[in-house]
Write a protein that holds these residues in place. Structure first.
Motif, PDB file in Angstrom:
ATOM      1  N   TRP A   6       0.781  -1.230   0.000  1.00 14.97           N
ATOM      2  CA  TRP A   6       0.000   0.000   0.000  1.00 14.97           C
ATOM      3  C   TRP A   6       0.814   1.282   0.000  1.00 14.97           C
ATOM      4  CZ3 TRP A   6      -4.653  -1.304  -1.250  1.00 14.97           C
ATOM      5  CH2 TRP A   6      -5.143  -2.532  -0.853  1.00 14.97           C
ATOM      6  N   ILE A   7       2.144   1.191   0.083  1.00 18.54           N
ATOM      7  CA  ILE A   7       2.972   2.389   0.175  1.00 18.54           C
ATOM      8  C   ILE A   7       4.003   2.360  -0.947  1.00 18.54           C
ATOM      9  CG2 ILE A   7       4.543   3.714   1.629  1.00 18.54           C
ATOM     10  CD1 ILE A   7       3.296   2.233   4.040  1.00 18.54           C
ATOM     11  N   ASN A   8       4.038   3.427  -1.757  1.00 18.72           N
ATOM     12  CA  ASN A   8       5.046   3.481  -2.808  1.00 18.72           C
ATOM     13  C   ASN A   8       5.315   4.914  -3.238  1.00 18.72           C
ATOM     14  OD1 ASN A   8       3.299   4.296  -4.992  1.00 18.72           O
ATOM     15  ND2 ASN A   8       2.574   2.212  -5.117  1.00 18.72           N
ATOM     16  N   VAL A  15       2.526   7.619  -2.385  1.00 21.52           N
ATOM     17  CA  VAL A  15       1.138   7.160  -2.417  1.00 21.52           C
ATOM     18  C   VAL A  15       0.922   6.148  -1.291  1.00 21.52           C
ATOM     19  CG1 VAL A  15      -0.618   6.042  -3.829  1.00 21.52           C
ATOM     20  CG2 VAL A  15       1.086   7.514  -4.902  1.00 21.52           C
ATOM     21  N   VAL A  16      -0.108   6.392  -0.477  1.00 21.04           N
ATOM     22  CA  VAL A  16      -0.473   5.502   0.620  1.00 21.04           C
ATOM     23  C   VAL A  16      -1.940   5.139   0.457  1.00 21.04           C
ATOM     24  CG1 VAL A  16      -0.672   5.260   3.117  1.00 21.04           C
ATOM     25  CG2 VAL A  16       1.206   6.595   2.150  1.00 21.04           C
ATOM     26  N   LEU A  17      -2.213   3.845   0.392  1.00 18.69           N
ATOM     27  CA  LEU A  17      -3.584   3.345   0.228  1.00 18.69           C
ATOM     28  C   LEU A  17      -4.278   4.000  -0.969  1.00 18.69           C
ATOM     29  CD1 LEU A  17      -4.698   3.243   3.961  1.00 18.69           C
ATOM     30  CD2 LEU A  17      -4.049   1.310   2.538  1.00 18.69           C
ATOM     31  N   GLY A  18      -3.532   4.226  -2.046  1.00 17.14           N
ATOM     32  CA  GLY A  18      -4.101   4.795  -3.261  1.00 17.14           C
ATOM     33  C   GLY A  18      -4.250   6.300  -3.249  1.00 17.14           C
ATOM     34  N   ASN A  19      -3.860   6.958  -2.148  1.00 18.08           N
ATOM     35  CA  ASN A  19      -3.969   8.414  -2.037  1.00 18.08           C
ATOM     36  C   ASN A  19      -2.593   9.048  -2.091  1.00 18.08           C
ATOM     37  OD1 ASN A  19      -6.861   8.540  -1.474  1.00 18.08           O
ATOM     38  ND2 ASN A  19      -6.307   7.484   0.411  1.00 18.08           N
ATOM     39  N   SER A  20      -2.462  10.087  -2.886  1.00 16.34           N
ATOM     40  CA  SER A  20      -1.201  10.809  -2.966  1.00 16.34           C
ATOM     41  C   SER A  20      -1.055  11.668  -1.719  1.00 16.34           C
ATOM     42  CB  SER A  20      -1.186  11.679  -4.221  1.00 16.34           C
ATOM     43  OG  SER A  20       0.043  12.334  -4.329  1.00 16.34           O
ATOM     44  N   VAL A  39      -0.270  -7.151  10.387  1.00 14.77           N
ATOM     45  CA  VAL A  39      -1.177  -6.779   9.311  1.00 14.77           C
ATOM     46  C   VAL A  39      -1.016  -5.325   8.886  1.00 14.77           C
ATOM     47  CG1 VAL A  39      -2.934  -8.511   9.744  1.00 14.77           C
ATOM     48  CG2 VAL A  39      -2.982  -6.387  11.027  1.00 14.77           C
ATOM     49  N   MET A  40      -0.367  -4.527   9.689  1.00 10.36           N
ATOM     50  CA  MET A  40      -0.169  -3.112   9.364  1.00 10.36           C
ATOM     51  C   MET A  40       1.037  -2.957   8.457  1.00 10.36           C
ATOM     52  SD  MET A  40      -2.525  -1.416  10.974  1.00 10.36           S
ATOM     53  CE  MET A  40      -1.974   0.243  11.101  1.00 10.36           C
ATOM     54  N   PRO A  66      -3.615  17.069   4.677  1.00 12.17           N
ATOM     55  CA  PRO A  66      -3.346  16.598   6.034  1.00 12.17           C
ATOM     56  C   PRO A  66      -4.467  15.746   6.633  1.00 12.17           C
ATOM     57  CG  PRO A  66      -3.600  18.988   5.980  1.00 12.17           C
ATOM     58  CD  PRO A  66      -3.663  18.511   4.571  1.00 12.17           C
ATOM     59  N   THR A  67      -5.633  15.718   6.013  1.00 14.01           N
ATOM     60  CA  THR A  67      -6.715  14.895   6.562  1.00 14.01           C
ATOM     61  C   THR A  67      -6.485  13.408   6.335  1.00 14.01           C
ATOM     62  OG1 THR A  67      -8.025  15.138   4.555  1.00 14.01           O
ATOM     63  CG2 THR A  67      -8.437  16.712   6.323  1.00 14.01           C
ATOM     64  N   PHE A  68      -5.427  13.030   5.568  1.00 15.45           N
ATOM     65  CA  PHE A  68      -5.141  11.616   5.391  1.00 15.45           C
ATOM     66  C   PHE A  68      -4.798  10.975   6.727  1.00 15.45           C
ATOM     67  CE2 PHE A  68      -0.818  13.107   5.439  1.00 15.45           C
ATOM     68  CZ  PHE A  68      -0.122  12.076   6.018  1.00 15.45           C
TER      69      PHE A  68
END
Length: 78
Positions: A6-8, A15-20, A39-40, A66-68
């Motif tokens: 999930w992190i790249n 990108v984390v969980l599909g969010n930039s 699992v994390m 920042p709301t991510f």
């Protein structure tokens, strides 16, 4: 560069969980997987540099939203 599922960093974006999360990520930024084994997914953000020192400051990118930090804002407000 990918850490876990999930992190790249791709196209200068973290990108984390599909969010930039960060844009304009510099080429010398390095992601290292956190060794949790659970699992994390997690990662440490580091920097490659040719200069040595513990008091160095490096830009890593621009924070987009920042709301991510709160997946469910309604619950976070309570």
């Amino acid at each position: 560069m990918t850490v876990g599922a999930w992190i790249n960093v791709a196209d200068r974006n973290l990108v984390v969980l599909g969010n930039s999360v960060l844009t304009d990520v510099h080429d010398n930024i390095v992601l290292t997987p956190a060794a949790a084994g659970g699992v994390m997914n997690g990662a440490f953000i580091g920097v490659d540099s040719d200069r040595v020192g513990s008091r160095r400051v490096f830009p890593i990118g621009k924070l987009q939203n920042p709301t991510f930090l709160c997946r469910d804002q309604e619950k976070a407000m309570k």
